[in-house]
Design a protein around this motif. Structure first.
Motif, PDB file in Angstrom:
ATOM      1  N   ALA A 114       0.825  -1.203   0.000  1.00 48.58           N
ATOM      2  CA  ALA A 114       0.000   0.000   0.000  1.00 48.58           C
ATOM      3  C   ALA A 114       0.866   1.262   0.000  1.00 48.58           C
ATOM      4  CB  ALA A 114      -0.933  -0.005   1.203  1.00 48.58           C
ATOM      5  N   LEU A 115       1.970   1.237   0.748  1.00 45.49           N
ATOM      6  CA  LEU A 115       2.838   2.412   0.833  1.00 45.49           C
ATOM      7  C   LEU A 115       3.669   2.607  -0.436  1.00 45.49           C
ATOM      8  CD1 LEU A 115       4.100   2.101   4.528  1.00 45.49           C
ATOM      9  CD2 LEU A 115       2.391   3.677   3.622  1.00 45.49           C
ATOM     10  N   ILE A 116       4.221   1.516  -0.954  1.00 45.24           N
ATOM     11  CA  ILE A 116       5.115   1.623  -2.112  1.00 45.24           C
ATOM     12  C   ILE A 116       4.336   1.920  -3.386  1.00 45.24           C
ATOM     13  CG2 ILE A 116       6.731   0.346  -3.564  1.00 45.24           C
ATOM     14  CD1 ILE A 116       7.625  -1.150  -1.036  1.00 45.24           C
ATOM     15  N   ARG A 117       3.246   1.183  -3.598  1.00 42.75           N
ATOM     16  CA  ARG A 117       2.474   1.360  -4.827  1.00 42.75           C
ATOM     17  C   ARG A 117       1.356   2.388  -4.681  1.00 42.75           C
ATOM     18  NH1 ARG A 117       1.803  -4.776  -7.317  1.00 42.75           N
ATOM     19  NH2 ARG A 117       4.026  -5.316  -7.272  1.00 42.75           N
ATOM     20  N   ARG A 118       1.190   2.905  -3.453  1.00 42.92           N
ATOM     21  CA  ARG A 118       0.135   3.891  -3.191  1.00 42.92           C
ATOM     22  C   ARG A 118      -1.213   3.387  -3.679  1.00 42.92           C
ATOM     23  NH1 ARG A 118       3.159   9.624  -4.770  1.00 42.92           N
ATOM     24  NH2 ARG A 118       4.883   9.400  -3.273  1.00 42.92           N
ATOM     25  N   ARG A 119      -1.459   2.124  -3.333  1.00 41.47           N
ATOM     26  CA  ARG A 119      -2.695   1.473  -3.751  1.00 41.47           C
ATOM     27  C   ARG A 119      -3.417   0.949  -2.524  1.00 41.47           C
ATOM     28  NH1 ARG A 119      -2.112  -3.394  -7.843  1.00 41.47           N
ATOM     29  NH2 ARG A 119      -1.406  -4.436  -5.941  1.00 41.47           N
ATOM     30  N   LYS A 120      -4.689   1.248  -2.430  1.00 36.09           N
ATOM     31  CA  LYS A 120      -5.480   0.807  -1.295  1.00 36.09           C
ATOM     32  C   LYS A 120      -5.591  -0.713  -1.295  1.00 36.09           C
ATOM     33  CE  LYS A 120     -10.015   1.436   0.875  1.00 36.09           C
ATOM     34  NZ  LYS A 120     -11.352   2.081   0.752  1.00 36.09           N
ATOM     35  N   PRO A 121      -5.389  -1.359  -0.142  1.00 37.62           N
ATOM     36  CA  PRO A 121      -5.518  -2.821  -0.074  1.00 37.62           C
ATOM     37  C   PRO A 121      -6.922  -3.287  -0.445  1.00 37.62           C
ATOM     38  CG  PRO A 121      -4.455  -1.949   1.893  1.00 37.62           C
ATOM     39  CD  PRO A 121      -4.981  -0.768   1.136  1.00 37.62           C
ATOM     40  N   GLU A 122      -6.999  -4.519  -0.936  1.00 33.57           N
ATOM     41  CA  GLU A 122      -8.290  -5.092  -1.255  1.00 33.57           C
ATOM     42  C   GLU A 122      -9.104  -5.293   0.025  1.00 33.57           C
ATOM     43  OE1 GLU A 122      -7.651  -8.718  -3.314  1.00 33.57           O
ATOM     44  OE2 GLU A 122      -6.407  -7.825  -4.889  1.00 33.57           O
ATOM     45  N   LYS A 123     -10.426  -5.324  -0.150  1.00 38.18           N
ATOM     46  CA  LYS A 123     -11.303  -5.478   1.003  1.00 38.18           C
ATOM     47  C   LYS A 123     -11.019  -6.780   1.745  1.00 38.18           C
ATOM     48  CE  LYS A 123     -15.454  -4.067   0.479  1.00 38.18           C
ATOM     49  NZ  LYS A 123     -16.888  -3.939   0.084  1.00 38.18           N
ATOM     50  N   GLY A 124     -10.745  -7.855   0.993  1.00 39.60           N
ATOM     51  CA  GLY A 124     -10.447  -9.132   1.629  1.00 39.60           C
ATOM     52  C   GLY A 124      -9.182  -9.076   2.473  1.00 39.60           C
ATOM     53  N   GLN A 125      -8.183  -8.325   2.010  1.00 40.20           N
ATOM     54  CA  GLN A 125      -6.951  -8.180   2.783  1.00 40.20           C
ATOM     55  C   GLN A 125      -7.200  -7.424   4.083  1.00 40.20           C
ATOM     56  OE1 GLN A 125      -4.632  -6.299  -0.342  1.00 40.20           O
ATOM     57  NE2 GLN A 125      -3.423  -8.158  -0.617  1.00 40.20           N
ATOM     58  N   PRO A 131      -8.544 -11.283  12.028  1.00 42.09           N
ATOM     59  CA  PRO A 131      -8.128 -12.560  12.649  1.00 42.09           C
ATOM     60  C   PRO A 131      -6.614 -12.694  12.751  1.00 42.09           C
ATOM     61  CG  PRO A 131      -8.939 -12.924  10.418  1.00 42.09           C
ATOM     62  CD  PRO A 131      -9.280 -11.500  10.765  1.00 42.09           C
ATOM     63  N   LEU A 132      -5.867 -12.088  11.831  1.00 48.25           N
ATOM     64  CA  LEU A 132      -4.407 -12.171  11.897  1.00 48.25           C
ATOM     65  C   LEU A 132      -3.873 -11.519  13.170  1.00 48.25           C
ATOM     66  CD1 LEU A 132      -3.336 -11.458   8.203  1.00 48.25           C
ATOM     67  CD2 LEU A 132      -2.863 -13.528   9.512  1.00 48.25           C
ATOM     68  N   LEU A 133      -4.318 -10.299  13.427  1.00 47.44           N
ATOM     69  CA  LEU A 133      -3.816  -9.580  14.595  1.00 47.44           C
ATOM     70  C   LEU A 133      -4.338 -10.188  15.889  1.00 47.44           C
ATOM     71  CD1 LEU A 133      -4.062  -5.914  13.253  1.00 47.44           C
ATOM     72  CD2 LEU A 133      -2.049  -7.379  13.409  1.00 47.44           C
ATOM     73  N   ALA A 134      -5.627 -10.562  15.899  1.00 39.01           N
ATOM     74  CA  ALA A 134      -6.184 -11.196  17.096  1.00 39.01           C
ATOM     75  C   ALA A 134      -5.492 -12.528  17.375  1.00 39.01           C
ATOM     76  CB  ALA A 134      -7.692 -11.406  16.927  1.00 39.01           C
ATOM     77  N   GLY A 280      -6.828 -18.765   9.522  1.00 35.42           N
ATOM     78  CA  GLY A 280      -8.024 -18.215   8.898  1.00 35.42           C
ATOM     79  C   GLY A 280      -7.739 -16.892   8.209  1.00 35.42           C
ATOM     80  N   GLY A 281      -6.927 -16.053   8.837  1.00 35.44           N
ATOM     81  CA  GLY A 281      -6.577 -14.779   8.230  1.00 35.44           C
ATOM     82  C   GLY A 281      -5.776 -14.943   6.957  1.00 35.44           C
ATOM     83  N   VAL A 282      -4.904 -15.967   6.921  1.00 35.60           N
ATOM     84  CA  VAL A 282      -4.124 -16.234   5.712  1.00 35.60           C
ATOM     85  C   VAL A 282      -5.031 -16.700   4.578  1.00 35.60           C
ATOM     86  CG1 VAL A 282      -2.351 -17.731   4.719  1.00 35.60           C
ATOM     87  CG2 VAL A 282      -2.001 -16.723   6.976  1.00 35.60           C
ATOM     88  N   ALA A 283      -5.991 -17.556   4.900  1.00 33.32           N
ATOM     89  CA  ALA A 283      -6.856 -18.134   3.863  1.00 33.32           C
ATOM     90  C   ALA A 283      -7.963 -17.189   3.415  1.00 33.32           C
ATOM     91  CB  ALA A 283      -7.473 -19.437   4.364  1.00 33.32           C
ATOM     92  N   LEU A 284      -8.384 -16.242   4.267  1.00 33.34           N
ATOM     93  CA  LEU A 284      -9.561 -15.427   3.984  1.00 33.34           C
ATOM     94  C   LEU A 284      -9.483 -14.637   2.680  1.00 33.34           C
ATOM     95  CD1 LEU A 284     -12.317 -14.478   4.918  1.00 33.34           C
ATOM     96  CD2 LEU A 284     -11.203 -12.693   6.275  1.00 33.34           C
ATOM     97  N   PRO A 285      -8.378 -13.928   2.376  1.00 39.33           N
ATOM     98  CA  PRO A 285      -8.360 -13.173   1.122  1.00 39.33           C
ATOM     99  C   PRO A 285      -8.570 -14.047  -0.113  1.00 39.33           C
ATOM    100  CG  PRO A 285      -6.570 -12.469   2.550  1.00 39.33           C
ATOM    101  CD  PRO A 285      -7.165 -13.696   3.166  1.00 39.33           C
ATOM    102  N   GLU A 286      -7.951 -15.224  -0.129  1.00 37.28           N
ATOM    103  CA  GLU A 286      -8.105 -16.099  -1.282  1.00 37.28           C
ATOM    104  C   GLU A 286      -9.517 -16.663  -1.360  1.00 37.28           C
ATOM    105  OE1 GLU A 286      -7.472 -18.125  -4.724  1.00 37.28           O
ATOM    106  OE2 GLU A 286      -6.273 -16.536  -3.800  1.00 37.28           O
ATOM    107  N   LEU A 287     -10.117 -16.987  -0.225  1.00 37.00           N
ATOM    108  CA  LEU A 287     -11.485 -17.505  -0.233  1.00 37.00           C
ATOM    109  C   LEU A 287     -12.463 -16.446  -0.734  1.00 37.00           C
ATOM    110  CD1 LEU A 287     -11.529 -19.438   3.163  1.00 37.00           C
ATOM    111  CD2 LEU A 287     -11.289 -20.377   0.863  1.00 37.00           C
ATOM    112  N   LEU A 288     -12.286 -15.195  -0.313  1.00 34.74           N
ATOM    113  CA  LEU A 288     -13.133 -14.117  -0.805  1.00 34.74           C
ATOM    114  C   LEU A 288     -12.892 -13.856  -2.283  1.00 34.74           C
ATOM    115  CD1 LEU A 288     -12.913 -11.581   2.180  1.00 34.74           C
ATOM    116  CD2 LEU A 288     -14.812 -13.102   1.593  1.00 34.74           C
ATOM    117  N   ARG A 289     -11.629 -13.976  -2.701  1.00 36.59           N
ATOM    118  CA  ARG A 289     -11.299 -13.747  -4.107  1.00 36.59           C
ATOM    119  C   ARG A 289     -11.937 -14.808  -4.992  1.00 36.59           C
ATOM    120  NH1 ARG A 289      -6.343 -13.704  -3.408  1.00 36.59           N
ATOM    121  NH2 ARG A 289      -5.984 -11.474  -3.241  1.00 36.59           N
ATOM    122  N   ARG A 290     -11.996 -16.043  -4.485  1.00 43.77           N
ATOM    123  CA  ARG A 290     -12.594 -17.117  -5.273  1.00 43.77           C
ATOM    124  C   ARG A 290     -14.098 -16.918  -5.449  1.00 43.77           C
ATOM    125  NH1 ARG A 290     -10.072 -22.379  -5.631  1.00 43.77           N
ATOM    126  NH2 ARG A 290      -7.854 -22.180  -5.274  1.00 43.77           N
TER     127      ARG A 290
END
Length: 303
Positions: A114-125, A131-134, A280-290
């Protein structure tokens, strides 16, 4: 399913490394000897594997361009640094905590992109960060909650997450047209070079290597370089990078389970629940993307 199991085996092999490293430390071997033996023997082993594959193929030998070779070597420098700081963290903290800190590469990579490419992260990310931080808070363990964990180990563990996120970002874009095994040889060469530059290989000349260190080097090279790289090279083309990225997270529970079963490190029920949240946090973005139509796959895990 055969290729799913192949990728799972490659990812699980990464989870063995922290336990092997701790055991090598317990026998009196130091950081330079352990990391240096792994990177050197890993490079030699990958070179042999690549030579064997070239002998079986009828196509001419595939060579990266000079620019591609330099970028692959630089990528190897990054993964070599990851090994140095991660194994350095294991000198101060438990293996179960070190792997938790390494897995912070998930949100660090999102933030860096997000910082380098100045691109907002995807909603799934963004949703995955919860869950990642918790999970990280729960899985970190009582030593961290009470402030008793060595700060040197925590700093080095987080540094390994930063370098690993950089390696993942680079590995997905550097020389994509070159055969995965050929790419891995150049990356392994870069890792060996940066390791020898920062940690001079005294172990090769003072009798440590021939006196028993070579055995740990073989194990670390086999399960940290040869098996996972070959498994991903064989399996990912058949199952896709998105599913491979989910399967790659099996490294975390394997590392925690090994630290509990072999090293005798205490792992409480809240910590196991934290591990599940991280998975769960690792898998969530890919599951939402699918679930999204015409969604591009995420990059495969690699080290």
């Amino acid at each position: 399913m055969r290729y799913v199991w192949i990728v799972l085996a490659g990812a699980a092999s990464y989870g063995l490394l922290s336990t092997f490293t701790k055991l090598a430390y317990s026998q009196g071997y130091g950081l330079g000897g352990v990391v240096g033996s792994q990177t050197l023997l890993g490079f030699i082993g990958m070179t042999i594997v690549a030579a064997g594959l070239r002998a079986r193929r009828s196509s001419p030998r595939q060579r990266p361009s000079r620019r591609q070779a330099m970028r692959l070597l630089l990528t190897g420098f990054v993964t070599g640094l990851t090994g140095i700081v991660y194994y350095g963290a294991l000198q101060y903290i438990e293996a179960s905590l070190a792997i938790i800190l390494l897995f912070q590469f998930t949100w660090i990579g999102v933030l860096g992109e997000a910082l380098i490419r100045r691109r907002k992260p995807e909603k799934g990310q963004l949703w995955a960060l919860l869950p990642l931080l918790a999970g990280t808070v729960l899985a970190a363990g009582p030593d961290v909650w009470r402030g008793e964990a060595a700060w040197q180990g925590i700093v080095l563990g987080l540094a390994s997450a930063c370098t690993y996120s950089g390696f993942i970002a680079a590995s997905g874009t550097v020389a994509p047209g070159v055969h995965p095994v050929t790419r891995s040889v150049w990356i392994a060469a870069g890792a060996a070079l940066i390791t020898m530059a920062l940690l001079p290989p005294k172990h090769l000349f003072d009798g440590q290597f021939t006196g028993g260190l070579w055995q740990w080097g073989v194990l670390l090279a086999a399960f940290g370089v040869l098996l996972p790289v070959t498994a991903f090279a064989v399996g990912v083309p058949h199952i896709g990078p998105g599913l491979a990225s989910i399967l790659g997270a099996v490294e975390l529970p394997v590392a925690v389970a090994m630290s509990y079963a072999v090293l005798g490190e205490p792992v409480s029920l809240p910590q196991w629940f934290g591990v599940l949240l991280i998975l769960g946090g690792v898998a969530l973005p890919e599951l939402l993307r699918r679930r999204a139509p015409d969604a591009p796959p995420s990059p495969a895990p690699s080290r």
